[in-house]
Motif scaffolding. Structure first.
Motif, PDB file in Angstrom:
ATOM      1  N   UNK A 416       0.874  -1.173   0.000  1.00  0.00           N
ATOM      2  CA  UNK A 416       0.000   0.000   0.000  1.00  0.00           C
ATOM      3  C   UNK A 416       0.908   1.219   0.000  1.00  0.00           C
ATOM      4  N   UNK A 417       0.979   1.910  -1.158  1.00  0.00           N
ATOM      5  CA  UNK A 417       1.965   2.980  -1.347  1.00  0.00           C
ATOM      6  C   UNK A 417       1.252   4.276  -1.719  1.00  0.00           C
ATOM      7  N   UNK A 418       1.096   5.159  -0.729  1.00  0.00           N
ATOM      8  CA  UNK A 418       0.521   6.485  -0.939  1.00  0.00           C
ATOM      9  C   UNK A 418       1.625   7.545  -0.934  1.00  0.00           C
ATOM     10  N   UNK A 419       2.856   7.136  -1.208  1.00  0.00           N
ATOM     11  CA  UNK A 419       3.988   8.008  -0.933  1.00  0.00           C
ATOM     12  C   UNK A 419       4.255   9.111  -1.921  1.00  0.00           C
ATOM     13  N   UNK A 420       3.735   9.020  -3.148  1.00  0.00           N
ATOM     14  CA  UNK A 420       4.129   9.976  -4.181  1.00  0.00           C
ATOM     15  C   UNK A 420       3.131  11.119  -4.299  1.00  0.00           C
ATOM     16  N   UNK A 421       3.622  12.348  -4.342  1.00  0.00           N
ATOM     17  CA  UNK A 421       2.794  13.515  -4.670  1.00  0.00           C
ATOM     18  C   UNK A 421       2.070  14.105  -3.481  1.00  0.00           C
ATOM     19  N   UNK A 422       1.627  15.346  -3.692  1.00  0.00           N
ATOM     20  CA  UNK A 422       0.907  16.070  -2.654  1.00  0.00           C
ATOM     21  C   UNK A 422      -0.589  15.989  -2.868  1.00  0.00           C
ATOM     22  N   UNK A 423      -1.280  16.986  -2.318  1.00  0.00           N
ATOM     23  CA  UNK A 423      -2.729  17.018  -2.435  1.00  0.00           C
ATOM     24  C   UNK A 423      -3.400  16.468  -1.193  1.00  0.00           C
ATOM     25  N   UNK A 424      -4.688  16.676  -1.131  1.00  0.00           N
ATOM     26  CA  UNK A 424      -5.494  16.223   0.004  1.00  0.00           C
ATOM     27  C   UNK A 424      -6.158  14.893  -0.342  1.00  0.00           C
ATOM     28  N   UNK A 425      -5.954  13.900   0.511  1.00  0.00           N
ATOM     29  CA  UNK A 425      -6.546  12.573   0.291  1.00  0.00           C
ATOM     30  C   UNK A 425      -7.242  12.121   1.553  1.00  0.00           C
ATOM     31  N   UNK A 426      -8.459  11.632   1.381  1.00  0.00           N
ATOM     32  CA  UNK A 426      -9.232  11.091   2.497  1.00  0.00           C
ATOM     33  C   UNK A 426      -9.688   9.668   2.165  1.00  0.00           C
ATOM     34  N   UNK A 427      -9.425   8.763   3.065  1.00  0.00           N
ATOM     35  CA  UNK A 427     -10.036   7.435   3.026  1.00  0.00           C
ATOM     36  C   UNK A 427     -10.828   7.305   4.313  1.00  0.00           C
ATOM     37  N   UNK A 428     -12.145   7.276   4.172  1.00  0.00           N
ATOM     38  CA  UNK A 428     -13.008   7.290   5.345  1.00  0.00           C
ATOM     39  C   UNK A 428     -14.063   6.197   5.214  1.00  0.00           C
ATOM     40  N   UNK A 429     -14.203   5.430   6.278  1.00  0.00           N
ATOM     41  CA  UNK A 429     -15.228   4.388   6.273  1.00  0.00           C
ATOM     42  C   UNK A 429     -16.607   5.007   6.092  1.00  0.00           C
ATOM     43  N   UNK A 430     -17.458   4.330   5.305  1.00  0.00           N
ATOM     44  CA  UNK A 430     -18.821   4.817   5.054  1.00  0.00           C
ATOM     45  C   UNK A 430     -19.758   3.613   5.030  1.00  0.00           C
ATOM     46  N   UNK A 431     -20.612   3.494   6.040  1.00  0.00           N
ATOM     47  CA  UNK A 431     -21.486   2.323   6.158  1.00  0.00           C
ATOM     48  C   UNK A 431     -22.495   2.256   5.022  1.00  0.00           C
ATOM     49  N   UNK A 432     -23.020   3.387   4.579  1.00  0.00           N
ATOM     50  CA  UNK A 432     -24.004   3.377   3.497  1.00  0.00           C
ATOM     51  C   UNK A 432     -23.371   2.951   2.176  1.00  0.00           C
ATOM     52  N   UNK A 433     -22.173   3.474   1.890  1.00  0.00           N
ATOM     53  CA  UNK A 433     -21.484   3.092   0.662  1.00  0.00           C
ATOM     54  C   UNK A 433     -21.140   1.615   0.675  1.00  0.00           C
ATOM     55  N   UNK A 434     -20.742   1.111   1.841  1.00  0.00           N
ATOM     56  CA  UNK A 434     -20.422  -0.307   1.937  1.00  0.00           C
ATOM     57  C   UNK A 434     -21.655  -1.174   1.718  1.00  0.00           C
ATOM     58  N   UNK A 435     -22.779  -0.794   2.323  1.00  0.00           N
ATOM     59  CA  UNK A 435     -24.012  -1.575   2.138  1.00  0.00           C
ATOM     60  C   UNK A 435     -24.453  -1.590   0.682  1.00  0.00           C
ATOM     61  N   UNK A 436     -24.398  -0.429   0.045  1.00  0.00           N
ATOM     62  CA  UNK A 436     -24.832  -0.363  -1.348  1.00  0.00           C
ATOM     63  C   UNK A 436     -23.913  -1.170  -2.252  1.00  0.00           C
ATOM     64  N   UNK A 437     -22.686  -1.428  -1.802  1.00  0.00           N
ATOM     65  CA  UNK A 437     -21.725  -2.200  -2.588  1.00  0.00           C
ATOM     66  C   UNK A 437     -21.941  -3.697  -2.427  1.00  0.00           C
TER      67      UNK A 437
END
Length: 451
Positions: A416-437
């Protein structure tokens, strides 16, 4: 002579005392025979009645079974509503005309407009099943059903979990099917259906399944920019927070060092340790359940085969039918969207631009430049490598799981390599998105019981 005469007179006198004995004997034997004959006639008559009743009960049972099978046929997408909610585009079926658990549990979409709409009215799929006109409370199996000699059924759909339909997608429904046989015979069967046919459980926002040797460390870099956030708190605020990370026991030190170098990037609770028998959680850490397909590499390979089979299965009738998912050899672009989530399998490398739904990648998954924005579950299973290249902003609401394995053998160390480049990144758990998936892959039977 006198003695002989005396003897004859004596015998005659003795026989006189026996007068009517034979008649009484005959009458008694006749009474016994009549009683036995009557009992035999009664037993035979009752046996005939019981046989008729047993046949009627069996036909009612067949009717209840037919109700379960018809409902399952509807819930697997093989039936369209009558009347349609909207006209279908040429060559396909509009999503509004495809059944799901929410439609089945909503009066206005489960039933015909002529059915009662008051609260508490039964959801009986009358828009999807052909109830009779003469007997509108049931579906006749024969074309000219009558309750004296025919077989029929009726169904009622309920939610055993009492899911708030306004905010959540239901994951289970209970189908109660009543079968009707001749002469008032009835049988009831209940069937529990689940919408998560692949049994995907999400223990954390980011899951990194470690090497089976319980020694080789995970390859991880949470990024060089300070504006990267990983969180297990529910973006929709509907369920309790999960750990941000779920990792193998031997990777705890590696993960702690990785996020110590990026203060503030990992939201508490920072991690849980996957419950693995050969890689126990270190003392003082918290265990989390391991999804079944991450318990062994054989399970993971089985999961991929099942997922592909479900993606190629029919979600709605047609010739050809509408498939549940899309199977690609590679992808450089979008995999669905937040508004129109998609079940996508990429059997190769994937450069993801944006998307939504359930995405399974067996090769390397690349996040290049701005984006992707994605709502749902991403499973990187196989090559087990996720790489972000270049700067740019992105929001992923749902969860990501990464595991590395080959055609044989066990799990290897993922990347898992998020090391390159700048910018704003969010990984956030979402119960609704998970259910719909997780509901996109189809419906399965969880159990059947007779009441």
């Amino acid at each position: 002579m006198n003695s002989i005469r005396l003897k004859a007179l004596t015998e005659q006198r003795n026989r006189g005392t026996e007068s009517g004995a034979a008649l009484i004997t005959v009458l008694m034997i006749s009474a016994l025979l009549l009683t036995a004959g009557g009992a035999l006639i009664l037993t035979t008559s009752l046996a005939g009645i019981n046989t008729v009743d047993a046949a009627a009960e069996m036909e009612a049972y067949y009717g209840a079974e037919a109700g379960l099978q018809s409902t399952l046929n509807v819930m697997r997408g093989n039936v369209m509503p009558n009347p349609l909610f909207v006209a279908n585009p040429a060559g396909t079926v509009d999503p509004q005309n495809r059944i799901d658990f929410t439609k089945a549990l909503t009066l206005s979409t489960s039933n015909l407009a002529s059915d009662p709409t008051t609260a508490g009215s039964p959801k009986r799929l009358s828009r999807w099943l052909t109830y009779g006109s003469t007997y509108p409370d049931r579906v006749g199996i024969s074309g000219s059903y009558n309750p004296f000699s025919g077989i029929a059924y009726s169904v009622v759909i309920t939610d055993p979990d009492n899911t708030p339909l306004a905010t959540q997608i239901p994951l289970r429904i209970l189908v109660q099917s009543t079968g009707y046989g001749p002469r008032g015979a009835r049988k009831q069967l209940s069937m529990l259906l689940g919408a998560n046919v692949l049994d995907i459980d999400v223990p954390a926002a980011l899951v990194l399944r470690g090497h089976d040797n319980a020694a080789t460390a995970v390859n991880v870099d949470f990024g060089g920019s300070a504006s990267k956030t990983f969180s297990g708190a529910d973006h929709d605020l509907l369920v309790a927070a999960k750990p941000t990370l779920a990792i193998s026991g031997h990777d705890v030190g590696t993960i702690q060092a990785a996020y110590a170098a990026k203060p503030g990037s990992i939201v508490s609770p920072k991690f849980g340790v996957l419950d693995l028998p050969n890689d126990p959680a270190p003392a003082g850490t918290t265990k989390v359940p391991t999804p079944w397909f991450l318990q062994t590499a054989d399970n993971a390979r089985t999961f991929l085969a099942q997922a592909e089979a479900m993606a190629n299965s029919c979600a709605a009738p047609g010739s050809p039918c509408v498939k549940r998912g899309v199977v690609l050899s590679s992808l450089n672009g979008s995999a669905g969207s937040a508004a129109s989530p998609q079940f996508t399998i990429v059997k190769g490398d994937c450069t993801l631009v944006s998307g939504g739904g359930l995405l399974i990648v067996t090769g390397t998954l690349y996040f290049n430049g701005p984006g992707p924005n994605f709502d749902g579950i991403i499973l990187v299973l196989g090559t087990g490598r996720l790489v972000k290249q270049g700067g740019g902003n992105r929001n992923i609401y749902g969860s990501i799981m990464v595991a590395r394995f080959g055609p044989g053998g066990g799990f290897l160390a993922p990347t898992f390599d998020y090391g390159d480049g700048g910018g704003t990144s969010n990984l956030e758990y979402d119960s609704s998105a998970d259910r719909s998936s997780i509901v996109m892959a189809g419906t399965k039977v969880l159990g059947v019981v007779e009441k």
